[in-house]
Design a protein around this motif. Structure first.
Motif, PDB file in Angstrom:
ATOM      1  N   LEU A  60      27.024 -10.494 -39.863  1.00 37.39           N
ATOM      2  CA  LEU A  60      25.582 -10.671 -40.029  1.00 37.39           C
ATOM      3  C   LEU A  60      25.230 -11.914 -40.835  1.00 37.39           C
ATOM      4  O   LEU A  60      24.214 -12.559 -40.580  1.00 37.39           O
ATOM      5  N   THR A  61      26.065 -12.235 -41.814  1.00 41.98           N
ATOM      6  CA  THR A  61      25.728 -13.355 -42.694  1.00 41.98           C
ATOM      7  C   THR A  61      26.200 -14.709 -42.179  1.00 41.98           C
ATOM      8  O   THR A  61      25.611 -15.733 -42.536  1.00 41.98           O
ATOM      9  N   PRO A  63      25.982 -16.284 -39.153  1.00 40.05           N
ATOM     10  CA  PRO A  63      24.992 -17.113 -38.440  1.00 40.05           C
ATOM     11  C   PRO A  63      23.909 -17.670 -39.373  1.00 40.05           C
ATOM     12  O   PRO A  63      23.480 -18.828 -39.221  1.00 40.05           O
ATOM     13  N   ILE A  64      23.482 -16.889 -40.331  1.00 36.45           N
ATOM     14  CA  ILE A  64      22.446 -17.350 -41.265  1.00 36.45           C
ATOM     15  C   ILE A  64      22.996 -18.471 -42.146  1.00 36.45           C
ATOM     16  O   ILE A  64      22.320 -19.478 -42.387  1.00 36.45           O
ATOM     17  N   LYS A  65      24.240 -18.301 -42.626  1.00 33.31           N
ATOM     18  CA  LYS A  65      24.858 -19.355 -43.431  1.00 33.31           C
ATOM     19  C   LYS A  65      24.969 -20.653 -42.641  1.00 33.31           C
ATOM     20  O   LYS A  65      24.732 -21.747 -43.178  1.00 33.31           O
ATOM     21  N   GLU A  67      23.051 -21.667 -40.149  1.00 34.41           N
ATOM     22  CA  GLU A  67      21.714 -22.253 -40.012  1.00 34.41           C
ATOM     23  C   GLU A  67      21.281 -22.934 -41.306  1.00 34.41           C
ATOM     24  O   GLU A  67      20.663 -24.001 -41.283  1.00 34.41           O
ATOM     25  N   ILE A  68      21.599 -22.331 -42.447  1.00 34.25           N
ATOM     26  CA  ILE A  68      21.238 -22.932 -43.735  1.00 34.25           C
ATOM     27  C   ILE A  68      21.992 -24.244 -43.931  1.00 34.25           C
ATOM     28  O   ILE A  68      21.405 -25.255 -44.350  1.00 34.25           O
ATOM     29  N   TYR A  73      17.524 -23.387 -40.633  1.00 36.79           N
ATOM     30  CA  TYR A  73      17.035 -22.049 -40.986  1.00 36.79           C
ATOM     31  C   TYR A  73      15.596 -22.161 -41.451  1.00 36.79           C
ATOM     32  O   TYR A  73      15.249 -22.983 -42.296  1.00 36.79           O
ATOM     33  N   SER A  74      14.752 -21.335 -40.855  1.00 39.83           N
ATOM     34  CA  SER A  74      13.345 -21.353 -41.264  1.00 39.83           C
ATOM     35  C   SER A  74      12.856 -19.918 -41.410  1.00 39.83           C
ATOM     36  O   SER A  74      13.335 -19.004 -40.747  1.00 39.83           O
ATOM     37  N   VAL A  75      11.898 -19.758 -42.280  1.00 33.46           N
ATOM     38  CA  VAL A  75      11.336 -18.448 -42.558  1.00 33.46           C
ATOM     39  C   VAL A  75       9.870 -18.488 -42.169  1.00 33.46           C
ATOM     40  O   VAL A  75       9.133 -19.400 -42.546  1.00 33.46           O
TER      41      VAL A  75
END
Length: 92
Positions: A60-61, A63-65, A67-68, A73-75
């Motif tokens: 889970l983490t 792909p987010i890492k 993108e960062i 990565y955008s919110v």
């Protein structure tokens, strides 16, 4: 402070404690037993399973890492604000 008095008390205590051990060793020996309930066994099984599980779920983490690190990565501010307000209302 009288050190002699302390030594006398200590000697008295040692003689009494040795008498207690001698008298208890002469009695019939009983064995101790431990019984673990089924709930306790289930708890031990769950504890062992948790010990084998990693603290961070990499699937889970990762792909987010990525993108960062890429800077992609955008919110969504509106979604974040909605979730924040919802969580605040749950805690009230």
């Amino acid at each position: 402070m009288r050190i002699e008095a302390y030594n006398q008390v200590q000697q008295l205590y040692k003689s009494q404690s040795s008498r207690k051990t001698q008298s208890s060793s002469g009695s019939a020996r009983s064995t101790d037993r431990v019984q673990i309930s089924s709930v306790g066994k289930d708890f031990q099984t769950a504890k062992a399973a948790l010990a084998d599980t990693p603290d961070i779920r990499e699937e889970l983490t990762a792909p987010i890492k990525a993108e960062i690190q890429d800077g992609t990565y955008s919110v969504d501010n509106e979604t974040f604000a909605d979730k924040l307000i919802r969580k605040y209302e749950e805690m009230r």
